[in-house]
Design an enzyme around this catalytic site. Sequence first.
Site, PDB file in Angstrom:
ATOM      1  N   SER A   1       0.767  -1.306   0.088  1.00  0.00           N
ATOM      2  CA  SER A   1      -0.102   0.164   0.019  1.00  0.00           C
ATOM      3  C   SER A   1       0.773   1.237  -0.199  1.00  0.00           C
ATOM      4  CB  SER A   1      -0.912  -0.113   1.257  1.00  0.00           C
ATOM      5  OG  SER A   1      -1.954   0.948   0.955  1.00  0.00           O
TER       6      SER A   1
ATOM      7  N   ASP B   1      -9.810  -6.101  -4.496  1.00  0.00           N
ATOM      8  CA  ASP B   1      -9.058  -5.100  -3.380  1.00  0.00           C
ATOM      9  C   ASP B   1     -10.222  -3.729  -3.217  1.00  0.00           C
ATOM     10  OD1 ASP B   1      -7.634  -3.167  -2.090  1.00  0.00           O
ATOM     11  OD2 ASP B   1      -5.800  -3.973  -2.802  1.00  0.00           O
TER      12      ASP B   1
ATOM     13  N   HIS C   1      -7.547  -6.056   0.811  1.00  0.00           N
ATOM     14  CA  HIS C   1      -6.384  -4.944   0.675  1.00  0.00           C
ATOM     15  C   HIS C   1      -5.114  -5.483   1.126  1.00  0.00           C
ATOM     16  CE1 HIS C   1      -4.378  -1.469  -0.299  1.00  0.00           C
ATOM     17  NE2 HIS C   1      -4.229  -1.140   0.915  1.00  0.00           N
TER      18      HIS C   1
END
Length: 287
Positions: A99, A221, A249
């Site tokens: 991320s 996601d 995610h």
Amino acid sequence: MNKLDPLERNNVTLAGNPQARRAMVFVHGFGTDQRAWSTVAESFGEDFSLVLLDNVGAGQSEPAAFQQSRYLNLGGYVSDLFEVCDALLLQDAILVGHSVGAMICLLAAARRPGRFSRLVMIGASPRYLDDEGYRGGFAEADLKALYQEVSLRYSEWADAFAPAAMGNADKPQLARHFAETMKSIPADRALTVLCSIFQSDHRADVSTLDIPTLVIQSQDDPAVPLEVAEYLHQHIKGSRLALINATGHLPHVSAPYEVVAAMSEFIDGQAPSPKPMSTGLSGRRSN
């Protein structure tokens, strides 16, 4: 300028094989800390020296190091990563980020060409806001509502966001742990970090990257649409896109062996057998 020892500031853990010729550095995303890498990192412990860190403001990083002015954008985190790598005399290390951690790694690799050998990005996004000709997954109204919820009801927001982001409803313990790590971050600090993430636009940096790169994307996601992963793949020269058999995610937490298989094929050209690993990292803290 922060004068703290970077290894203490970022609560660096050294693990894996200290005699290995190659090093692998792991950078976590929002709401988690280095523990999120436990299974993935240990899977590479025989062949790599492992470096795990807590981003400032998360985990067991030094609380006094979090200065809002330094972390209003990702630049402060990139500088921190450089300082950790410099302190450990790392060269040609493989960067692995999730991320926002993946974007920190991308910026580091783009700004110091030749310093790192490979880059693995999991659930990464250079821009979360939709734009003309670009789908980031969020509208301005979405982010305003998110900031308001975090400001007024952070604990409740974390409890609702964790299962939505984690997915894998059959493994509720993963979402509960994610919620607890998020709630360990003070609300005002979390808001600063979220703004630095969601207000960023690093699309211009993506095309400057010149390093072998693997983009790992789960099937569903909720934070990063597949179009974003495809955008990264299209704009990073010579990159690979791995759409793995995972949802949510945080696939490195919910489906770590899928991530390990994709990484291994990218790094060495072969996938390992998905055998069970222990849950803790053997090694020592820097401090």
